[in-house]
Write a protein that holds these residues in place. Sequence first.
Motif, short mmCIF file in Angstrom:
data_model
loop_
_atom_site.label_atom_id
_atom_site.label_comp_id
_atom_site.label_asym_id
_atom_site.label_seq_id
_atom_site.Cartn_x
_atom_site.Cartn_y
_atom_site.Cartn_z
N SER A 148 0.83 -1.20 0.00
CA SER A 148 0.00 0.00 0.00
C SER A 148 0.87 1.25 0.00
O SER A 148 2.08 1.21 0.26
CB SER A 148 -0.91 0.00 1.23
OG SER A 148 -0.13 0.08 2.42
N LEU A 149 0.22 2.39 -0.28
CA LEU A 149 0.96 3.66 -0.27
C LEU A 149 1.47 3.98 1.13
O LEU A 149 2.54 4.56 1.29
CB LEU A 149 0.06 4.79 -0.79
CG LEU A 149 -0.27 4.75 -2.29
CD1 LEU A 149 -1.15 5.93 -2.67
CD2 LEU A 149 1.01 4.75 -3.12
N ARG A 150 0.69 3.61 2.15
CA ARG A 150 1.16 3.82 3.52
C ARG A 150 2.39 2.97 3.81
O ARG A 150 3.35 3.43 4.43
CB ARG A 150 0.04 3.48 4.51
CG ARG A 150 0.43 3.70 5.97
CD ARG A 150 -0.76 3.50 6.87
NE ARG A 150 -1.81 4.49 6.61
CZ ARG A 150 -2.96 4.54 7.28
NH1 ARG A 150 -3.21 3.65 8.25
NH2 ARG A 150 -3.86 5.46 6.99
N GLY A 151 2.37 1.74 3.31
CA GLY A 151 3.55 0.90 3.46
C GLY A 151 4.74 1.46 2.69
O GLY A 151 5.89 1.39 3.16
N CYS A 152 4.48 2.02 1.50
CA CYS A 152 5.56 2.65 0.73
C CYS A 152 6.16 3.83 1.49
O CYS A 152 7.38 4.03 1.50
CB CYS A 152 5.02 3.13 -0.62
SG CYS A 152 4.62 1.82 -1.77
N GLY A 153 5.28 4.61 2.14
CA GLY A 153 5.76 5.75 2.92
C GLY A 153 6.64 5.30 4.08
O GLY A 153 7.70 5.89 4.34
N ALA A 154 6.21 4.25 4.78
CA ALA A 154 7.01 3.73 5.89
C ALA A 154 8.35 3.20 5.38
O ALA A 154 9.40 3.40 6.01
CB ALA A 154 6.24 2.64 6.61
N LEU A 155 8.31 2.54 4.23
CA LEU A 155 9.55 2.01 3.66
C LEU A 155 10.48 3.14 3.23
O LEU A 155 11.71 3.05 3.42
CB LEU A 155 9.21 1.12 2.46
CG LEU A 155 10.35 0.24 1.90
CD1 LEU A 155 10.92 -0.66 2.99
CD2 LEU A 155 9.84 -0.59 0.74
N ALA A 156 9.92 4.22 2.69
CA ALA A 156 10.74 5.36 2.28
C ALA A 156 11.39 6.03 3.49
O ALA A 156 12.58 6.40 3.45
CB ALA A 156 9.89 6.37 1.52
N VAL A 157 10.63 6.17 4.57
CA VAL A 157 11.21 6.74 5.80
C VAL A 157 12.34 5.86 6.31
O VAL A 157 13.41 6.34 6.73
CB VAL A 157 10.11 6.92 6.87
CG1 VAL A 157 10.73 7.30 8.21
CG2 VAL A 157 9.12 7.98 6.43
N GLY A 158 12.13 4.54 6.26
CA GLY A 158 13.18 3.61 6.66
C GLY A 158 14.42 3.73 5.79
O GLY A 158 15.55 3.65 6.29
N MET A 159 14.22 3.94 4.48
CA MET A 159 15.36 4.13 3.57
C MET A 159 16.18 5.35 3.97
O MET A 159 17.42 5.29 4.03
CB MET A 159 14.85 4.32 2.13
CG MET A 159 14.33 3.07 1.46
SD MET A 159 13.82 3.47 -0.23
CE MET A 159 13.05 1.92 -0.70
N TRP A 160 15.50 6.46 4.24
CA TRP A 160 16.22 7.69 4.59
C TRP A 160 16.94 7.55 5.93
O TRP A 160 18.09 8.00 6.07
CB TRP A 160 15.25 8.86 4.62
CG TRP A 160 14.94 9.38 3.25
CD1 TRP A 160 13.86 9.04 2.46
CD2 TRP A 160 15.70 10.32 2.49
NE1 TRP A 160 13.92 9.71 1.27
CE2 TRP A 160 15.02 10.51 1.25
CE3 TRP A 160 16.88 11.02 2.73
CZ2 TRP A 160 15.51 11.38 0.26
CZ3 TRP A 160 17.35 11.89 1.75
CH2 TRP A 160 16.68 12.05 0.54
#
Length: 344
Positions: A142-154
């Motif tokens: 989901s987009l929420r999961g993508c957002g969490a993954l992006a925060v984890g990447m940064w």
Amino acid sequence: PLFHTDTHSEWREAAAPELFSGLQLLLSYRPLFIPLYCLLVAVACVGNSLLLACILADKKLHNATNFFIGNLAAGDLLMCLSCVPLTASYAFESEGWLFGRPLCHLVPLLQTSTVFVSVLSLTAIAVDRYVVVVHPVRRRISLRGCGALAVGMWLLSLLLATPPSLHTRYVDLRPSGLELVVCEEFWPDSDHLRLLYSCFILLTSYLLPLLSVSVAYCGITARLRQRCLPGAPSHSLHRWNRTKKKTFSLLVLSVLSFAFCWLPLQVLNLLLDLDQDFLLVGKRHVNLLQVCCHLLAMSSACYNPFIYASLHSKCIMAYRFTSYICKNSWKREALLVYHRCTKL
């Protein structure tokens, strides 16, 4: 780095005029490199900004793949706005670093972290494409999961980029009578740690992501050759395969451009850490080589927007509209100047 030394006293000793031949050679090429850096920053900023705007404005593009493409564009945009101009200015400024102590520590942190964000985003795009092609029935993230993954990447990227920032030193040589301020990495009595970190950077920011992306795209290639849509007309199957193959080819092209652009800088940095006596690369040419490799590496931020924009017709229209506006505004300014001159 201007000189590979580890203590402030060594910097003062190395600052003798006869040892500045490498810096003088680099400064002689300033009229060539400065316009290239300006062009790089302008193209990358416009391209990545338009790509982000297209993804944010069109709800049809709000999916996992485009989310990671947007994350990649955001990292490239941040790098081109904050890191590239300051690094280029430092390389071609005879007085050295002009931006103060805080930015001396912040710029290496941002530059290294944006590199990690880029490779993690490329890896996420490859994995997402693999799941879509090989497991089309599986539910996508989901987009929420993508957002969490992006925060984890940064956060992970900032963590991995911390050691260079902690070992960066701001050395002001002006009290000793030399108009030079140095902002460089110092690893005093820890040459083996610096070498280990260089190998770690090469492994985690280049080799492993490139290997994982290659494996994912090889799996996609094998799956595309086997795939068939039961019950679909032949022309629909042909169009489906053509669309998927175009998307796949463009994504592979983005990975190849990243690999080509970053390989020289990765190899040069490793060589400089292994060859601290400058037996392979002479002191006179090391600065020039570093700037050439750095310019090529930073240029990777220019290619991705156009590669990914070609996947979406609306992004192509936005690029053409921007180009049209720029050309017309230039013509309008030229006409105004012409009319003013004819009235004199």
